[in-house]
Design a protein around this motif. Structure first.
Motif, PDB file in Angstrom:
ATOM      1  N   ALA A   1       0.839  -1.212   0.000  1.00 47.63           N
ATOM      2  CA  ALA A   1       0.000   0.000   0.000  1.00 47.63           C
ATOM      3  C   ALA A   1       0.869   1.255   0.000  1.00 47.63           C
ATOM      4  CB  ALA A   1      -0.930  -0.008   1.206  1.00 47.63           C
ATOM      5  N   GLU A   2       2.007   1.170   0.672  1.00 50.52           N
ATOM      6  CA  GLU A   2       2.914   2.329   0.652  1.00 50.52           C
ATOM      7  C   GLU A   2       3.425   2.568  -0.768  1.00 50.52           C
ATOM      8  OE1 GLU A   2       6.349   2.344   3.315  1.00 50.52           O
ATOM      9  OE2 GLU A   2       7.354   3.758   1.955  1.00 50.52           O
ATOM     10  N   LEU A   3       3.767   1.483  -1.468  1.00 52.07           N
ATOM     11  CA  LEU A   3       4.258   1.629  -2.852  1.00 52.07           C
ATOM     12  C   LEU A   3       3.167   2.222  -3.742  1.00 52.07           C
ATOM     13  CD1 LEU A   3       6.309  -1.683  -3.379  1.00 52.07           C
ATOM     14  CD2 LEU A   3       7.124   0.559  -2.628  1.00 52.07           C
ATOM     15  N   GLU A   4       1.950   1.693  -3.576  1.00 50.90           N
ATOM     16  CA  GLU A   4       0.823   2.226  -4.360  1.00 50.90           C
ATOM     17  C   GLU A   4       0.639   3.712  -4.068  1.00 50.90           C
ATOM     18  OE1 GLU A   4      -1.091   0.852  -6.645  1.00 50.90           O
ATOM     19  OE2 GLU A   4      -2.682   2.365  -6.789  1.00 50.90           O
ATOM     20  N   GLN A   5       0.713   4.053  -2.812  1.00 45.70           N
ATOM     21  CA  GLN A   5       0.521   5.440  -2.384  1.00 45.70           C
ATOM     22  C   GLN A   5       1.596   6.353  -2.981  1.00 45.70           C
ATOM     23  OE1 GLN A   5      -1.891   6.730  -0.584  1.00 45.70           O
ATOM     24  NE2 GLN A   5      -0.957   8.762  -0.615  1.00 45.70           N
ATOM     25  N   ARG A   6       2.845   5.852  -2.976  1.00 43.73           N
ATOM     26  CA  ARG A   6       3.940   6.651  -3.557  1.00 43.73           C
ATOM     27  C   ARG A   6       3.667   6.926  -5.032  1.00 43.73           C
ATOM     28  NH1 ARG A   6       9.244   6.868  -1.251  1.00 43.73           N
ATOM     29  NH2 ARG A   6       9.203   6.179   0.908  1.00 43.73           N
ATOM     30  N   LEU A   7       3.215   5.901  -5.752  1.00 45.60           N
ATOM     31  CA  LEU A   7       2.925   6.091  -7.187  1.00 45.60           C
ATOM     32  C   LEU A   7       1.773   7.073  -7.372  1.00 45.60           C
ATOM     33  CD1 LEU A   7       3.152   2.440  -8.605  1.00 45.60           C
ATOM     34  CD2 LEU A   7       4.842   4.255  -8.780  1.00 45.60           C
ATOM     35  N   THR A   8       0.758   6.943  -6.557  1.00 42.95           N
ATOM     36  CA  THR A   8      -0.425   7.789  -6.700  1.00 42.95           C
ATOM     37  C   THR A   8      -0.086   9.239  -6.376  1.00 42.95           C
ATOM     38  OG1 THR A   8      -1.637   5.914  -5.870  1.00 42.95           O
ATOM     39  CG2 THR A   8      -2.860   7.950  -6.084  1.00 42.95           C
ATOM     40  N   THR A   9       0.623   9.451  -5.267  1.00 44.61           N
ATOM     41  CA  THR A   9       0.962  10.808  -4.853  1.00 44.61           C
ATOM     42  C   THR A   9       1.794  11.484  -5.920  1.00 44.61           C
ATOM     43  OG1 THR A   9       1.111   9.884  -2.661  1.00 44.61           O
ATOM     44  CG2 THR A   9       1.851  12.146  -2.904  1.00 44.61           C
ATOM     45  N   LYS A  10       2.797  10.754  -6.394  1.00 48.44           N
ATOM     46  CA  LYS A  10       3.674  11.330  -7.414  1.00 48.44           C
ATOM     47  C   LYS A  10       2.875  11.637  -8.669  1.00 48.44           C
ATOM     48  CE  LYS A  10       7.470  10.937  -5.252  1.00 48.44           C
ATOM     49  NZ  LYS A  10       8.199  12.107  -4.825  1.00 48.44           N
ATOM     50  N   SER A  11       1.979  10.727  -8.974  1.00 50.99           N
ATOM     51  CA  SER A  11       1.222  10.883 -10.200  1.00 50.99           C
ATOM     52  C   SER A  11       0.397  12.174 -10.164  1.00 50.99           C
ATOM     53  CB  SER A  11       0.362   9.630 -10.371  1.00 50.99           C
ATOM     54  OG  SER A  11      -0.746   9.913 -11.089  1.00 50.99           O
ATOM     55  N   LEU A  12      -0.205  12.480  -9.019  1.00 56.98           N
ATOM     56  CA  LEU A  12      -0.995  13.702  -8.906  1.00 56.98           C
ATOM     57  C   LEU A  12      -0.100  14.941  -8.919  1.00 56.98           C
ATOM     58  CD1 LEU A  12      -3.579  12.652  -6.176  1.00 56.98           C
ATOM     59  CD2 LEU A  12      -3.961  12.986  -8.601  1.00 56.98           C
ATOM     60  N   ALA A  13       1.048  14.825  -8.238  1.00 56.99           N
ATOM     61  CA  ALA A  13       1.891  16.007  -8.068  1.00 56.99           C
ATOM     62  C   ALA A  13       2.707  16.340  -9.320  1.00 56.99           C
ATOM     63  CB  ALA A  13       2.828  15.793  -6.881  1.00 56.99           C
ATOM     64  N   THR A  14       3.177  15.329 -10.033  1.00 56.38           N
ATOM     65  CA  THR A  14       4.133  15.594 -11.112  1.00 56.38           C
ATOM     66  C   THR A  14       3.696  15.045 -12.463  1.00 56.38           C
ATOM     67  OG1 THR A  14       5.323  13.543 -10.809  1.00 56.38           O
ATOM     68  CG2 THR A  14       6.052  15.390  -9.455  1.00 56.38           C
TER      69      THR A  14
ATOM     70  N   GLY B   1      11.582  10.577  -5.909  1.00 60.12           N
ATOM     71  CA  GLY B   1      12.044  11.633  -6.804  1.00 60.12           C
ATOM     72  C   GLY B   1      11.120  11.815  -7.993  1.00 60.12           C
ATOM     73  N   GLN B   2      11.682  12.309  -9.086  1.00 60.99           N
ATOM     74  CA  GLN B   2      10.873  12.739 -10.232  1.00 60.99           C
ATOM     75  C   GLN B   2      10.993  11.819 -11.438  1.00 60.99           C
ATOM     76  OE1 GLN B   2       8.979  15.414  -9.667  1.00 60.99           O
ATOM     77  NE2 GLN B   2       9.887  15.588  -7.647  1.00 60.99           N
ATOM     78  N   LYS B   3      11.571  10.659 -11.260  1.00 58.98           N
ATOM     79  CA  LYS B   3      11.714   9.750 -12.413  1.00 58.98           C
ATOM     80  C   LYS B   3      11.996   8.330 -11.943  1.00 58.98           C
ATOM     81  CE  LYS B   3      16.399  11.467 -12.963  1.00 58.98           C
ATOM     82  NZ  LYS B   3      17.314  12.111 -13.865  1.00 58.98           N
ATOM     83  N   PRO B   4      11.956   7.380 -12.838  1.00 59.75           N
ATOM     84  CA  PRO B   4      12.299   6.017 -12.441  1.00 59.75           C
ATOM     85  C   PRO B   4      13.728   5.964 -11.898  1.00 59.75           C
ATOM     86  CG  PRO B   4      11.381   6.045 -14.669  1.00 59.75           C
ATOM     87  CD  PRO B   4      11.610   7.474 -14.274  1.00 59.75           C
TER      88      PRO B   4
END
Ligand SMILES: N[C@@H](CCC(=O)N[C@@H](CS)C(=O)NCC(=O)O)C(=O)O
Length: 222
Positions: free
Chosen positions: A134-147, A154-157
């Protein structure tokens, strides 16, 4: 002379090391081994007996998968997976990998066992794994909304994608019907994209066992 890497086809740590070699476009001579029959040469280089092991031409031995990745990317990092212009990213990625290895992986083993032996605790043990998932999913989701991109750190793979890939893959395969409908759409899309990539296919190429045929094969390079 090329480095020699002792590897195990489906070991997630060895997969991580091979992904690092492929992403860094390095070449190594790969010796495919099994845990039941570890070659003397490997044990002489690294007596602790875990796989993967990388032996460099100057005899330096690197016997931790994350260190092998970092070594490879320090030689050549065409996709900037170390995020060299964002100095806080690498420590954050390493921290996440260490939490994967120390907490998530042992819990994943318990979950796999519960599933394999049809134990009553399968769901309970899976839910313990899901704290990290869930933390990994959350990281992807948060980044997706923000950037507008979907990244763990960070800002890339980064190195983190390849270091975690084999473990998330294992988790997804314990109970596939459940994973396919679980509430992790971003992680699922991330996983699918990687599993279908050319680099993943390269890292998963099958090699004959080194002990059987004493045949070592080239991995990586372009
Ligand atoms: N911390 C090590 C762990 C490597 C590891 O535990 N590999 C397993 C195979 S997946 C192993 O060699 N286990 C020893 C054995 O089964 O004898 C790394 O990251 O390289």
């Amino acid at each position: 002379m090329l480095p020699i890497m002792y590897s195990l086809q489906h070991c997630p740590y060895a997969m991580r090391a091979r992904l690092g070699i492929v992403m860094a476009q390095q070449q190594v001579m790969l010796r495919a081994v099994t845990t039941k029959n570890k070659p003397e040469e490997m044990l002489a280089a690294s007596p602790k007996g875990t796989i993967p092991v990388l032996v460099l031409p100057n005899s330096r031995v690197i016997d931790e998968s994350l260190d092998i990745m970092i070594w490879a990317l320090q030689q050549n990092d065409p996709e900037d997976l170390l995020h060299k212009d964002a100095p806080n990213d690498l420590p954050a990625m390493i921290d996440l990998v260490k939490r994967n290895d120390k907490n998530f992986k042992p819990q994943l083993e318990i979950y796999k066992k519960a599933k394999r032996f049809h134990q009553k605790n399968e769901i309970e043990e899976r839910q313990k794994c899901e704290i990290f998932i869930a933390e990994l999913e959350q990281r992807l989701t948060t980044k997706s909304l923000a950037t507008g991109g979907e990244y763990f750190v960070g800002q890339k793979p980064g190195l983190i994608d390849y270091a975690l890939l084999p473990f998330v893959r294992q988790f997804s395969r314990v109970n596939r019907p459940w994973f396919i409908q679980a509430q992790y759409p971003n992680l699922r899309a991330w996983l699918e994209a990687h599993l279908q990539s050319r680099n993943y296919a390269k890292a998963m190429a099958k090699y004959p066992l080194w002990l059987d045929e004493h045949e070592e094969c080239l991995l990586g390079g372009f």
